[in-house]
Design a protein around this motif. Structure first.
Motif, PDB file in Angstrom:
ATOM      1  N   ARG A 192     -28.350  19.292   7.766  1.00 12.26           N
ATOM      2  CA  ARG A 192     -29.266  18.366   8.442  1.00 12.26           C
ATOM      3  C   ARG A 192     -30.696  18.911   8.413  1.00 12.26           C
ATOM      4  O   ARG A 192     -31.655  18.158   8.225  1.00 12.26           O
ATOM      5  N   GLU A 193     -30.836  20.207   8.592  1.00  6.26           N
ATOM      6  CA  GLU A 193     -32.166  20.823   8.524  1.00  6.26           C
ATOM      7  C   GLU A 193     -32.752  20.686   7.124  1.00  6.26           C
ATOM      8  O   GLU A 193     -33.965  20.470   6.960  1.00  6.26           O
ATOM      9  N   ALA A 194     -31.891  20.797   6.123  1.00  7.40           N
ATOM     10  CA  ALA A 194     -32.371  20.641   4.748  1.00  7.40           C
ATOM     11  C   ALA A 194     -32.834  19.210   4.503  1.00  7.40           C
ATOM     12  O   ALA A 194     -33.846  18.979   3.835  1.00  7.40           O
ATOM     13  N   ASP A 195     -32.110  18.238   5.057  1.00  7.52           N
ATOM     14  CA  ASP A 195     -32.497  16.837   4.898  1.00  7.52           C
ATOM     15  C   ASP A 195     -33.863  16.564   5.522  1.00  7.52           C
ATOM     16  O   ASP A 195     -34.610  15.698   5.052  1.00  7.52           O
ATOM     17  N   ALA A 196     -34.167  17.302   6.589  1.00  7.78           N
ATOM     18  CA  ALA A 196     -35.412  17.059   7.309  1.00  7.78           C
ATOM     19  C   ALA A 196     -36.591  17.872   6.776  1.00  7.78           C
ATOM     20  O   ALA A 196     -37.699  17.747   7.280  1.00  7.78           O
ATOM     21  N   SER A 197     -36.352  18.693   5.782  1.00  4.70           N
ATOM     22  CA  SER A 197     -37.421  19.557   5.270  1.00  4.70           C
ATOM     23  C   SER A 197     -37.706  19.249   3.808  1.00  4.70           C
ATOM     24  O   SER A 197     -36.965  18.522   3.145  1.00  4.70           O
ATOM     25  N   GLU A 198     -38.776  19.816   3.314  1.00  5.90           N
ATOM     26  CA  GLU A 198     -39.143  19.651   1.909  1.00  5.90           C
ATOM     27  C   GLU A 198     -38.215  20.507   1.033  1.00  5.90           C
ATOM     28  O   GLU A 198     -37.775  21.582   1.450  1.00  5.90           O
ATOM     29  N   PRO A 199     -37.891  20.036  -0.165  1.00  8.41           N
ATOM     30  CA  PRO A 199     -37.015  20.815  -1.056  1.00  8.41           C
ATOM     31  C   PRO A 199     -37.483  22.243  -1.279  1.00  8.41           C
ATOM     32  O   PRO A 199     -36.657  23.156  -1.394  1.00  8.41           O
ATOM     33  N   ARG A 200     -38.793  22.454  -1.329  1.00 13.67           N
ATOM     34  CA  ARG A 200     -39.293  23.819  -1.573  1.00 13.67           C
ATOM     35  C   ARG A 200     -38.984  24.757  -0.403  1.00 13.67           C
ATOM     36  O   ARG A 200     -39.073  25.979  -0.546  1.00 13.67           O
ATOM     37  N   ASP A 201     -38.628  24.170   0.769  1.00  8.43           N
ATOM     38  CA  ASP A 201     -38.318  24.988   1.941  1.00  8.43           C
ATOM     39  C   ASP A 201     -36.824  25.273   2.077  1.00  8.43           C
ATOM     40  O   ASP A 201     -36.397  25.865   3.058  1.00  8.43           O
ATOM     41  N   TYR A 202     -36.041  24.842   1.073  1.00  5.99           N
ATOM     42  CA  TYR A 202     -34.601  25.084   1.141  1.00  5.99           C
ATOM     43  C   TYR A 202     -34.319  26.577   0.978  1.00  5.99           C
ATOM     44  O   TYR A 202     -34.539  27.150  -0.092  1.00  5.99           O
ATOM     45  N   ALA A 203     -33.811  27.187   2.035  1.00  8.35           N
ATOM     46  CA  ALA A 203     -33.369  28.577   1.940  1.00  8.35           C
ATOM     47  C   ALA A 203     -31.966  28.601   1.338  1.00  8.35           C
ATOM     48  O   ALA A 203     -31.344  27.555   1.138  1.00  8.35           O
ATOM     49  N   LEU A 204     -31.464  29.797   1.057  1.00  9.57           N
ATOM     50  CA  LEU A 204     -30.152  29.934   0.441  1.00  9.57           C
ATOM     51  C   LEU A 204     -29.089  29.221   1.279  1.00  9.57           C
ATOM     52  O   LEU A 204     -28.249  28.489   0.737  1.00  9.57           O
ATOM     53  N   VAL A 205     -29.115  29.441   2.593  1.00 10.19           N
ATOM     54  CA  VAL A 205     -28.109  28.838   3.465  1.00 10.19           C
ATOM     55  C   VAL A 205     -28.170  27.309   3.396  1.00 10.19           C
ATOM     56  O   VAL A 205     -27.150  26.631   3.314  1.00 10.19           O
ATOM     57  N   LYS A 206     -29.384  26.757   3.398  1.00 10.24           N
ATOM     58  CA  LYS A 206     -29.539  25.302   3.345  1.00 10.24           C
ATOM     59  C   LYS A 206     -29.066  24.746   2.006  1.00 10.24           C
ATOM     60  O   LYS A 206     -28.449  23.684   1.940  1.00 10.24           O
ATOM     61  N   GLN A 207     -29.341  25.476   0.919  1.00  8.81           N
ATOM     62  CA  GLN A 207     -28.908  25.038  -0.401  1.00  8.81           C
ATOM     63  C   GLN A 207     -27.382  24.980  -0.480  1.00  8.81           C
ATOM     64  O   GLN A 207     -26.806  23.975  -0.933  1.00  8.81           O
ATOM     65  N   VAL A 208     -26.746  26.046  -0.033  1.00  6.75           N
ATOM     66  CA  VAL A 208     -25.288  26.093  -0.080  1.00  6.75           C
ATOM     67  C   VAL A 208     -24.680  25.056   0.861  1.00  6.75           C
ATOM     68  O   VAL A 208     -23.666  24.412   0.543  1.00  6.75           O
ATOM     69  N   ALA A 209     -25.295  24.861   2.028  1.00  3.06           N
ATOM     70  CA  ALA A 209     -24.793  23.864   2.977  1.00  3.06           C
ATOM     71  C   ALA A 209     -24.872  22.468   2.374  1.00  3.06           C
ATOM     72  O   ALA A 209     -23.950  21.652   2.545  1.00  3.06           O
ATOM     73  N   LEU A 210     -25.956  22.159   1.670  1.00  7.82           N
ATOM     74  CA  LEU A 210     -26.083  20.852   1.019  1.00  7.82           C
ATOM     75  C   LEU A 210     -24.988  20.640  -0.022  1.00  7.82           C
ATOM     76  O   LEU A 210     -24.396  19.563  -0.117  1.00  7.82           O
ATOM     77  N   ILE A 211     -24.721  21.677  -0.806  1.00  8.30           N
ATOM     78  CA  ILE A 211     -23.664  21.578  -1.819  1.00  8.30           C
ATOM     79  C   ILE A 211     -22.307  21.396  -1.154  1.00  8.30           C
ATOM     80  O   ILE A 211     -21.484  20.571  -1.579  1.00  8.30           O
ATOM     81  N   ALA A 212     -22.054  22.158  -0.072  1.00 11.93           N
ATOM     82  CA  ALA A 212     -20.773  22.057   0.638  1.00 11.93           C
ATOM     83  C   ALA A 212     -20.569  20.650   1.197  1.00 11.93           C
ATOM     84  O   ALA A 212     -19.482  20.060   1.067  1.00 11.93           O
ATOM     85  N   LYS A 213     -21.602  20.093   1.828  1.00 15.66           N
ATOM     86  CA  LYS A 213     -21.496  18.738   2.382  1.00 15.66           C
ATOM     87  C   LYS A 213     -21.354  17.709   1.269  1.00 15.66           C
ATOM     88  O   LYS A 213     -20.630  16.714   1.415  1.00 15.66           O
ATOM     89  N   ALA A 214     -22.040  17.943   0.132  1.00 14.29           N
ATOM     90  CA  ALA A 214     -21.930  17.007  -0.990  1.00 14.29           C
ATOM     91  C   ALA A 214     -20.510  16.992  -1.544  1.00 14.29           C
ATOM     92  O   ALA A 214     -19.969  15.928  -1.879  1.00 14.29           O
ATOM     93  N   ARG A 215     -19.888  18.164  -1.639  1.00 15.75           N
ATOM     94  CA  ARG A 215     -18.505  18.240  -2.136  1.00 15.75           C
ATOM     95  C   ARG A 215     -17.562  17.480  -1.215  1.00 15.75           C
ATOM     96  O   ARG A 215     -16.680  16.736  -1.684  1.00 15.75           O
ATOM     97  N   MET A 216     -17.749  17.633   0.093  1.00 17.18           N
ATOM     98  CA  MET A 216     -16.899  16.907   1.041  1.00 17.18           C
ATOM     99  C   MET A 216     -17.161  15.412   0.978  1.00 17.18           C
ATOM    100  O   MET A 216     -16.228  14.594   1.000  1.00 17.18           O
TER     101      MET A 216
END
Length: 285
Positions: A192-216
């Motif tokens: 959710r934090e990644a959705d609310a931020s700019e792509p350039r602000d994606y930290a490692l945790v946010k990147q992996v969380a986005l992939i995990a949610k996308a897989r689900m």
């Protein structure tokens, strides 16, 4: 509130109510003439409501409460509420104290989670994530934006495209292993934090969380789309079957009427005509 507010921030409605209760003149301000009076007053209030003033113990209890839940919760507001609930009959520190405490503990725990994910990933996998921010689709959006695209209507072409997307997402890495010890709620908050931020602000945790949610999400979308397609096929099959049944029944009725007509002619030449019987069959069908 669990603590004494700054007098200047006491709501005017509360001040007016107290004025009326103690019959003070209008315009009287909620101020103490001396700190000694304020201290005595606070002591009387604590005694009345049954709370103890021990800021050190209150902070220790709040910190223990936050650390107990921070592995499952990520939003600062949730962590502050947990600290407020576990005060145990003590006067609370200022709200800003809880905010700083929750932020500090949250940062520590999230750093630990980040290090754990980093250790699980191979160097190749870590190097592949930044490319998702660099490579772009034909419309100019990044591949991370592609991860968040919703499913389309339940057509077979969309189903096949969704199956291809699942293969692509799974090819990015096994996030279930990377985030094995991370609570589901925590992963949701990171995404959710990644959705609310700019792509350039994606930290490692946010990147992996986005992939995990996308897989689900892709798996859920595939299952939902498959169920919708099967339901549409069943509905169509039932409609066709019902039509075939009605046609077969009509043929049976027409055959019975034809036989009945033949029997009547043999019995009574002046009986109902074949044409009349056929009209009756058509009405029956």
């Amino acid at each position: 509130m669990g603590c004494f507010p700054v007098l200047e921030k006491v709501p005017e409605q509360v001040v007016e109510f107290v004025r009326r209760q103690v019959e003070l003149p209008e315009g009287t301000l909620p101020l103490y003439r001396a700190e000694r009076t304020a201290k005595h007053h606070r002591g009387l209030v604590r005694k009345k409501v049954g709370v103890k003033y021990d800021q050190g113990e209150a902070r220790e209890i709040a910190e223990r409460s936050i650390r107990k839940e921070v592995s499952a919760k990520n939003r600062p507001a949730d962590l502050i509420n947990i600290a407020l609930e576990g005060r145990g009959g003590l006067e609370l520190p200022g709200f800003s104290t809880f905010g700083k405490m929750a932020s500090k503990i949250r940062t520590e725990v999230n750093a630990s989670i980040r290090e754990g994910i980093h250790d699980w990933m191979s160097p190749v996998q870590r190097a592949g994530l930044p490319r998702l921010l660099e490579e772009r689709e034909s419309d100019g959006t990044t591949l991370f934006t592609r991860l968040k695209k919703p499913a389309k209507g339940p057509t077979w072409s969309h189903f096949r495209n969704l199956a291809k997307r699942l293969q692509w997402v799974d090819g990015l890495g096994d996030t279930s292993v990377w985030m094995e010890s991370v609570a589901t709620g925590k992963i949701t908050d990171f995404a959710r934090e990644a959705d609310a931020s700019e792509p350039r602000d994606y930290a490692l945790v946010k990147q992996v969380a986005l992939i995990a949610k996308a897989r689900m999400r892709v798996r859920d979308d595939l299952a939902t789309m498959f169920c919708k397609r099967v339901a549409m096929k069943i509905k169509k099959a039932v409609k066709e079957l019902w039509g075939e049944i009605r046609l077969a029944e009509r043929e049976i009725v027409e055959a019975l009427i034809g036989n009945y007509c033949t029997a009547l002619k043999n019995i009574d030449a002046d009986g109902p005509s074949q044409e009349a019987l056929q009209k009756a069959a058509a009405m029956t069908a």
